[in-house]
Write a protein that holds these residues in place. Sequence first.
Motif, mmCIF file in Angstrom:
data_model
loop_
_atom_site.group_PDB
_atom_site.id
_atom_site.type_symbol
_atom_site.label_atom_id
_atom_site.label_comp_id
_atom_site.label_asym_id
_atom_site.label_seq_id
_atom_site.Cartn_x
_atom_site.Cartn_y
_atom_site.Cartn_z
ATOM 1 N N PRO A 59 -2.709 -25.638 9.745
ATOM 2 C CA PRO A 59 -1.720 -26.650 9.638
ATOM 3 C C PRO A 59 -1.728 -26.254 8.006
ATOM 4 N N GLU A 60 -1.326 -27.810 7.492
ATOM 5 C CA GLU A 60 -0.714 -27.972 6.258
ATOM 6 C C GLU A 60 -1.691 -27.627 5.402
ATOM 7 N N SER A 61 -2.994 -28.163 5.575
ATOM 8 C CA SER A 61 -4.323 -27.868 4.616
ATOM 9 C C SER A 61 -4.689 -26.945 4.607
ATOM 10 N N ALA A 62 -4.797 -25.814 5.668
ATOM 11 C CA ALA A 62 -5.262 -24.654 5.243
ATOM 12 C C ALA A 62 -5.233 -24.103 4.248
ATOM 13 N N LEU A 63 -6.626 -23.109 3.604
ATOM 14 C CA LEU A 63 -6.473 -22.575 2.586
ATOM 15 C C LEU A 63 -6.300 -20.806 3.076
ATOM 16 N N GLN A 64 -5.382 -20.261 2.360
ATOM 17 C CA GLN A 64 -4.860 -18.987 2.651
ATOM 18 C C GLN A 64 -5.453 -17.922 2.065
ATOM 19 N N VAL A 65 -6.587 -17.187 2.291
ATOM 20 C CA VAL A 65 -6.707 -15.701 1.480
ATOM 21 C C VAL A 65 -6.282 -14.447 2.331
#
Length: 343
Positions: A125-131
């Motif tokens: 989703p838009e709010s996701a954190l990507q690492v």
Amino acid sequence: MGLLAGAAVLCATGVAMAEPTTGRPVFDQVSNMFQPVSVPAAKIRDLALLVLAICGGIFVVVGGLIAYTLIRFRARPGDEHREPPQVYGSSNIEAAWTIVPVIIVVVLFLATARTINELELKEPPESALQVTVVGHRWWWEFQYPEYGIVTANELHVPASTPDAPRPTFLWLESVDVAHSFWVPRLAGKTDVIPNRRNTLWLETAQPGLYLGQCAEYCGTQHAHMLLRVYVHTPEDFARWVEEQKAPEAEVASVAAGRDLFQRTACINCHAASGTVADGTFGPSLSHLMSRETIGAGVAMNTPDNLRAWIRDPQTMKPGVRMPDMKLADHEVDAIVDYLVTLR
Ligand code: CUA
């Protein structure tokens, strides 16, 4: 059954805590895949329990029939002179032992396919954190492109609450050999393969420390390629991000150690913000003291352990890529005095 073997192995590992005498990590908290705290881990637990129940049922039926047969048809006095009744072909029995296993296999297949689908087809989703997670022999690099943060071995992520959902999506990459990212209470084991990007997500509302480790044999120090995942409340996570982004405070009293660090080969492999060091073979040393462990979990991050590590990393972690820098004791002390200011 691989799942079961893995679970047994993971039950034996646990949280690395400081042991007062040596500072070596000791393990006192179970990292159990049957106690999931994250959505994907819970789905995998449910599937594992279903498979266990079906396999357990098969075991009980087959074992029970064998036991019954052994007892009911055991040798009795006088049996030597007669044969038991011979049975040639039975459509009923053959139909049963064909149809029942087919049904079991179909049920297992459908249940597994559904779980795999749910886990793999989830769109961030838009709010996701990507690492971005990069596997190295034998440590983990974590890059947060959104924030410009690079850290090592200890992954920090926000908790995801129903009113503020924020799952974490990991892009798994390797610079050398195959590794595998596994934090059993958060998500399923996923291979980390060179020249390929695998993905993994986790979503939990429960802040805490969750342990894992590289789960694919990758060489001498595979066992010391540990993982620590810190799940923070959204506020604490924001604070951690700000601390990691902040420039290192220049402490005048450790200028000698900083200069020495910049003049040695340390900088070929390590980066440290505010210095010329920008190496990428080894973990970034920026905000080093915000980490609880060194050497991918091999020891707690104390000044004494840092000193021992720099003096001879091969003693603490035989085979580690970092060589003995042949520094004099006062040089080691100066560098450690500098390193402990990296907060
Ligand atoms: Cu990396 Cu095993």
